[in-house]
Scaffold this motif. Structure first.
Motif, PDB file in Angstrom:
ATOM      1  N   GLY A   1       8.738   4.576   3.866  1.00 29.16           N
ATOM      2  CA  GLY A   1       8.721   3.718   5.059  1.00 29.16           C
ATOM      3  C   GLY A   1       7.380   3.050   5.317  1.00 29.16           C
ATOM      4  O   GLY A   1       7.042   2.777   6.458  1.00 29.16           O
TER       5      GLY A   1
ATOM      6  N   TYR B   1       6.278  -2.639   6.382  1.00 27.35           N
ATOM      7  CA  TYR B   1       5.991  -2.711   7.819  1.00 27.35           C
ATOM      8  C   TYR B   1       7.203  -3.035   8.693  1.00 27.35           C
ATOM      9  O   TYR B   1       7.283  -2.611   9.829  1.00 27.35           O
ATOM     10  CB  TYR B   1       4.905  -3.765   8.060  1.00 27.35           C
ATOM     11  CG  TYR B   1       3.508  -3.276   7.744  1.00 27.35           C
ATOM     12  CD1 TYR B   1       3.140  -3.000   6.435  1.00 27.35           C
ATOM     13  CD2 TYR B   1       2.560  -3.095   8.748  1.00 27.35           C
ATOM     14  CE1 TYR B   1       1.866  -2.556   6.137  1.00 27.35           C
ATOM     15  CE2 TYR B   1       1.281  -2.651   8.451  1.00 27.35           C
ATOM     16  CZ  TYR B   1       0.942  -2.383   7.149  1.00 27.35           C
ATOM     17  OH  TYR B   1      -0.315  -1.932   6.863  1.00 27.35           O
TER      18      TYR B   1
ATOM     19  N   SER C   1      11.794   8.399  -8.778  1.00 28.28           N
ATOM     20  CA  SER C   1      11.290   7.271  -7.963  1.00 28.28           C
ATOM     21  C   SER C   1      10.735   7.699  -6.610  1.00 28.28           C
ATOM     22  O   SER C   1      10.005   6.950  -5.973  1.00 28.28           O
ATOM     23  CB  SER C   1      12.418   6.285  -7.745  1.00 28.28           C
ATOM     24  OG  SER C   1      13.457   6.922  -7.025  1.00 28.28           O
TER      25      SER C   1
ATOM     26  N   THR D   1      -2.674   2.208   0.759  1.00 27.46           N
ATOM     27  CA  THR D   1      -2.315   3.567   1.157  1.00 27.46           C
ATOM     28  C   THR D   1      -1.686   4.260  -0.051  1.00 27.46           C
ATOM     29  O   THR D   1      -1.016   3.613  -0.855  1.00 27.46           O
ATOM     30  CB  THR D   1      -1.312   3.591   2.334  1.00 27.46           C
ATOM     31  OG1 THR D   1      -0.899   4.946   2.544  1.00 27.46           O
ATOM     32  CG2 THR D   1      -0.066   2.749   2.085  1.00 27.46           C
TER      33      THR D   1
ATOM     34  N   GLY E   1       9.521   2.533  -4.091  1.00 30.25           N
ATOM     35  CA  GLY E   1       9.155   1.530  -3.078  1.00 30.25           C
ATOM     36  C   GLY E   1       8.113   0.557  -3.616  1.00 30.25           C
ATOM     37  O   GLY E   1       8.149  -0.645  -3.324  1.00 30.25           O
TER      38      GLY E   1
ATOM     39  N   GLY F   1      19.777  -2.347  -6.811  1.00 30.22           N
ATOM     40  CA  GLY F   1      20.193  -1.013  -7.253  1.00 30.22           C
ATOM     41  C   GLY F   1      19.165   0.008  -6.790  1.00 30.22           C
ATOM     42  O   GLY F   1      18.159  -0.342  -6.168  1.00 30.22           O
TER      43      GLY F   1
ATOM     44  N   ALA G   1       7.227  -7.300   2.007  1.00 30.23           N
ATOM     45  CA  ALA G   1       6.976  -5.887   2.321  1.00 30.23           C
ATOM     46  C   ALA G   1       6.309  -5.733   3.691  1.00 30.23           C
ATOM     47  O   ALA G   1       6.312  -4.642   4.260  1.00 30.23           O
ATOM     48  CB  ALA G   1       6.104  -5.254   1.243  1.00 30.23           C
ATOM     49  N   LYS G   2       5.728  -6.796   4.208  1.00 33.58           N
ATOM     50  CA  LYS G   2       5.063  -6.717   5.512  1.00 33.58           C
ATOM     51  C   LYS G   2       5.873  -7.419   6.600  1.00 33.58           C
ATOM     52  O   LYS G   2       5.567  -7.304   7.781  1.00 33.58           O
ATOM     53  CB  LYS G   2       3.676  -7.397   5.428  1.00 33.58           C
ATOM     54  CG  LYS G   2       2.812  -6.965   4.261  1.00 33.58           C
ATOM     55  CD  LYS G   2       2.257  -5.578   4.446  1.00 33.58           C
ATOM     56  CE  LYS G   2       1.412  -5.104   3.284  1.00 33.58           C
ATOM     57  NZ  LYS G   2       0.092  -5.678   3.210  1.00 33.58           N
TER      58      LYS G   2
HETATM   59  C1  LIG Z   1      -1.810   0.888   5.102  1.00 35.94           C
HETATM   60  C2  LIG Z   1      -0.957   0.108   4.153  1.00 35.94           C
HETATM   61  C3  LIG Z   1      -1.571  -0.640   3.177  1.00 35.94           C
HETATM   62  C4  LIG Z   1      -0.803  -1.374   2.267  1.00 35.94           C
HETATM   63  N1  LIG Z   1      -1.442  -2.105   1.317  1.00 35.94           N
HETATM   64  C5  LIG Z   1      -0.724  -2.821   0.423  1.00 35.94           C
HETATM   65  C6  LIG Z   1      -1.374  -3.541  -0.616  1.00 35.94           C
HETATM   66  O1  LIG Z   1      -2.591  -3.566  -0.731  1.00 35.94           O
HETATM   67  N2  LIG Z   1      -0.587  -4.192  -1.519  1.00 35.94           N
HETATM   68  C7  LIG Z   1       0.783  -4.176  -1.442  1.00 35.94           C
HETATM   69  O2  LIG Z   1       1.435  -4.785  -2.305  1.00 35.94           O
HETATM   70  N3  LIG Z   1       1.424  -3.502  -0.465  1.00 35.94           N
HETATM   71  C8  LIG Z   1       0.700  -2.835   0.458  1.00 35.94           C
HETATM   72  N4  LIG Z   1       1.347  -2.114   1.441  1.00 35.94           N
HETATM   73  C9  LIG Z   1       2.818  -2.144   1.484  1.00 35.94           C
HETATM   74  C10 LIG Z   1       3.453  -1.024   0.655  1.00 35.94           C
HETATM   75  O3  LIG Z   1       2.793  -0.865  -0.561  1.00 35.94           O
HETATM   76  C11 LIG Z   1       4.899  -1.418   0.329  1.00 35.94           C
HETATM   77  O4  LIG Z   1       5.585  -1.706   1.503  1.00 35.94           O
HETATM   78  C12 LIG Z   1       5.669  -0.329  -0.429  1.00 35.94           C
HETATM   79  O5  LIG Z   1       6.893  -0.864  -0.837  1.00 35.94           O
HETATM   80  C13 LIG Z   1       5.950   0.886   0.442  1.00 35.94           C
HETATM   81  O6  LIG Z   1       6.569   1.886  -0.340  1.00 35.94           O
HETATM   82  P1  LIG Z   1       7.536   2.971   0.313  1.00 35.94           P
HETATM   83  O7  LIG Z   1       7.806   4.005  -0.700  1.00 35.94           O
HETATM   84  O8  LIG Z   1       7.011   3.412   1.625  1.00 35.94           O
HETATM   85  O9  LIG Z   1       8.842   2.098   0.488  1.00 35.94           O
HETATM   86  P2  LIG Z   1       9.705   1.691   1.795  1.00 35.94           P
HETATM   87  O10 LIG Z   1       8.793   1.069   2.769  1.00 35.94           O
HETATM   88  O11 LIG Z   1      10.467   2.862   2.248  1.00 35.94           O
HETATM   89  O12 LIG Z   1      10.647   0.612   1.143  1.00 35.94           O
HETATM   90  C14 LIG Z   1      10.124  -0.630   0.723  1.00 35.94           C
HETATM   91  C15 LIG Z   1      11.190  -1.393  -0.078  1.00 35.94           C
HETATM   92  O13 LIG Z   1      11.442  -0.676  -1.286  1.00 35.94           O
HETATM   93  C16 LIG Z   1      12.828  -0.390  -1.407  1.00 35.94           C
HETATM   94  N5  LIG Z   1      12.930   0.882  -2.119  1.00 35.94           N
HETATM   95  C17 LIG Z   1      12.373   2.067  -1.782  1.00 35.94           C
HETATM   96  N6  LIG Z   1      12.658   3.000  -2.704  1.00 35.94           N
HETATM   97  C18 LIG Z   1      13.446   2.407  -3.633  1.00 35.94           C
HETATM   98  C19 LIG Z   1      14.100   2.848  -4.829  1.00 35.94           C
HETATM   99  N7  LIG Z   1      13.993   4.110  -5.279  1.00 35.94           N
HETATM  100  N8  LIG Z   1      14.842   1.963  -5.527  1.00 35.94           N
HETATM  101  C20 LIG Z   1      14.956   0.664  -5.118  1.00 35.94           C
HETATM  102  N9  LIG Z   1      14.362   0.200  -4.014  1.00 35.94           N
HETATM  103  C21 LIG Z   1      13.617   1.050  -3.282  1.00 35.94           C
HETATM  104  C22 LIG Z   1      13.332  -0.345   0.030  1.00 35.94           C
HETATM  105  O14 LIG Z   1      14.717  -0.619   0.090  1.00 35.94           O
HETATM  106  C23 LIG Z   1      12.511  -1.451   0.669  1.00 35.94           C
HETATM  107  O15 LIG Z   1      13.109  -2.692   0.451  1.00 35.94           O
HETATM  108  C24 LIG Z   1       0.627  -1.364   2.352  1.00 35.94           C
HETATM  109  C25 LIG Z   1       1.243  -0.594   3.348  1.00 35.94           C
HETATM  110  C26 LIG Z   1       0.458   0.139   4.243  1.00 35.94           C
HETATM  111  C27 LIG Z   1       1.146   0.953   5.308  1.00 35.94           C
END
Ligand SMILES: Cc1cc2nc3c(=O)[nH]c(=O)nc-3n(C[C@H](O)[C@H](O)[C@H](O)COP(=O)(O)OP(=O)(O)OC[C@H]3O[C@@H](n4cnc5c(N)ncnc54)[C@H](O)[C@@H]3O)c2cc1C
Length: 457
Positions: free
Chosen positions: A53, A56, A90, A114, A121, A177, A411-412
């Motif tokens: 999660g 954003y 994953s 982070t 994700g 998927g 993603a944001k």
């Molecule tokens: C403090 C902070 C700093 C960040 N800095 C950056 C940065 O520098 N660069 C950058 O690119 N991003 C950055 N992000 C964003 C973050 O990297 C992405 O949003 C990332 O996708 C989050 O991963 P998550 O596992 O929490 O996925 P989630 O937020 O839970 O999901 C993100 C997306 O991935 C999909 N997903 C999740 N798991 C799977 C899976 N197993 N199969 C298929 N789809 C899946 C979800 O459906 C959703 O669409 C940052 C976020 C934060 C909070």
């Protein structure tokens, strides 16, 4: 209750920005084999995968429908020390990879700000780091992944096998998927320190000049932009660039080149009123931050503080109060970046929105990802608390970003309209065609996908 298989728990859910908050039916499979069972059960009209999660907005939300929490799929499957290829499920987090493999001399090839994101994700957002100008996105380091299609088939995808699905899935926000596992090429490093150069720049021209001239000497480069500086100082920033420290760069008396990173020291246990981040506070913070750092070269900095300064404060997203915040991240093509970012910051100032955090990076070439965000140019990211009128202001900024040939990072995102999205992502139709082929019954959907018109209601 631990919801797995067909069982679900219904509760309000949000991404990291805590905006929007939506009621979702949450399923939590324990094993890869259970994921298919949940999809096949059709207990919910549609599903979206959820990692940790850290996106954003509403990318991993599915209002009144199913959300598949995958962080229990967190097993390492194999590591080849010769090739540095790690295969894992994953739901493994980047923090888990660092914890286990950093002391053995391996680090992530690309990392966001982070480490609390999952591998799935990270692939689904095709994340970029401070090294995009040199190394591109995470997709460049994914040898292959196993994708559970909405029809129940497990498809091996790589840049050569099922190539179209691979490039629809990297950046495809979970809509093609469920990524069950992936093989990632890690990078070898000699220490968990980074040799950092800090330089102040007077304005955007100065920052672009320095970054354009010498970013190639650094694997990592980022600029912290003071968004409140005006006139000739617009875009003044602190440029923070570095390379992994080699053994020869370390002091001879350093016993362990790979100390274990510290756990988060602070946390924000309750919602702070948004007033705590009013314009005055922000101006003060900016000025202080700007003055404290003189130009410093070749400073040894612990890897954790260099890459993940915000991870040291648990739940820092609560600092924006109960209404939450949006991180607005855009990229503008190289030729328009200077003019576009000047106008964008001016517009924000006029609307009296105070960005607390503005981070600028230089991007290298785009990849074939159909919905992948980066393009050659500059990206700027800023946090904006949700207050009255924010959505309208952002829609206005979206138009400006479009005029300058840029786009917003999914993603944001929490507010982009379907119209602006289609104009920003020219390969959307190609993506839709693949999605339609792989998911004709619309098993995978999300609040974001419906808002952006990627899928029908
Ligand atoms: C403090 C902070 C700093 C960040 N800095 C950056 C940065 O520098 N660069 C950058 O690119 N991003 C950055 N992000 C964003 C973050 O990297 C992405 O949003 C990332 O996708 C989050 O991963 P998550 O596992 O929490 O996925 P989630 O937020 O839970 O999901 C993100 C997306 O991935 C999909 N997903 C999740 N798991 C799977 C899976 N197993 N199969 C298929 N789809 C899946 C979800 O459906 C959703 O669409 C940052 C976020 C934060 C909070």
């Amino acid at each position: 209750m631990s919801p797995s298989n067909g069982d679900s728990v219904t509760r309000p859910l949000s991404g990291w920005g805590r905006f929007p908050v939506e009621r979702c039916h949450i399923f939590r499979p324990e094993k890869r084999a259970e994921v298919g069972k949940v999809l096949a059960s059709r207990s919910a009209p549609s599903y979206i995968p959820f990692g940790l999660g850290r996106s954003y907005g509403d990318a991993a939300l599915n209002s009144d429908r199913g959300v598949l929490m995958l962080n229990r799929l967190n097993r390492f499957l194999s590591i080849d020390p010769q090739t540095a290829v790690l295969e894992c499920e994953s739901g493994v987090s980047l923090a888990e990879i660092i914890h286990f493999f950093l002391p053995r001399g391996f680090f992530l090839p690309v990392t966001p700000g982070t480490k609390f994101v999952t591998v799935g994700g990270a692939i689904a957002s095709d994340i970029h780091g401070k090294n995009h100008h040199r190394d591109g996105t995470l997709a460049n380091f994914i040898l292959d992944f196993k994708l559970l299609t909405p029809g129940g088939e497990v498809l091996l995808c790589s840049p050569t096998t099922n190539r179209e699905v691979f490039w629809a899935t990297c950046g495809g926000m979970g809509l093609t998927g469920i990524i069950l596992s992936a093989a990632v090429r890690l990078q070898r490093i000699e220490s968990s320190y980074v040799l950092v150069d800090l330089q102040k720049t007077e304005n955007f021209d100065d920052a672009f000049g320095l970054m354009g001239e010498s970013d190639d000497q650094y694997q990592y480069s980022v600029a912290w932009v003071d968004c409140l500086a005006k006139g000739k100082s617009t875009g003044r920033s602190l440029l923070i660039r570095g390379n992994h420290a080699a053994t020869a760069d370390l002091p001879p008396n350093l016993v362990n080149p790979f100390p274990v990173p510290a756990e988060p020291r602070l946390s924000v246990p309750f919602d702070l009123p948004a007033i705590g981040l009013n314009r005055l506070t922000v101006r003060l913070l900016n000025a202080l931050y700007y003055r404290r750092h003189a130009t410093v070269m070749q400073q040894l900095v612990a890897l954790d503080s260099f890459f993940y300064p915000l991870d040291a404060i648990g739940d820092w997203n609560r600092m924006y109060g109960r209404k939450g915040f949006v991180q607005y991240q855009v990229v503008l093509p190289l030729e328009n970046a200077r003019d576009g970012l000047l106008v964008l910051l001016e517009k924000l100032r006029q609307s009296r929105r105070a960005p607390f955090l503005a981070v600028m990076k230089r991007f290298g070439e785009a990849n074939p990802g159909l919905l992948s965000f980066p393009m050659k140019g500059y990206t700027l990211a800023m946090d904006l608390p949700v207050t009255g009128g924010l959505v309208e202001v952002l829609h206005d900024l979206d138009k400006l970003v479009l005029d300058y040939g840029g786009r917003v990072y999914l993603a944001k995102d929490a507010v982009l309209t379907a119209e602006s999205f289609a104009a920003m992502y020219p390969k959307l139709d190609e993506f839709r065609a693949i999605k339609e082929k792989i998911d004709p019954r619309g098993v995978l959907s999300s609040s974001m996908a419906r808002r952006l018109g990627v899928v029908k209601d």
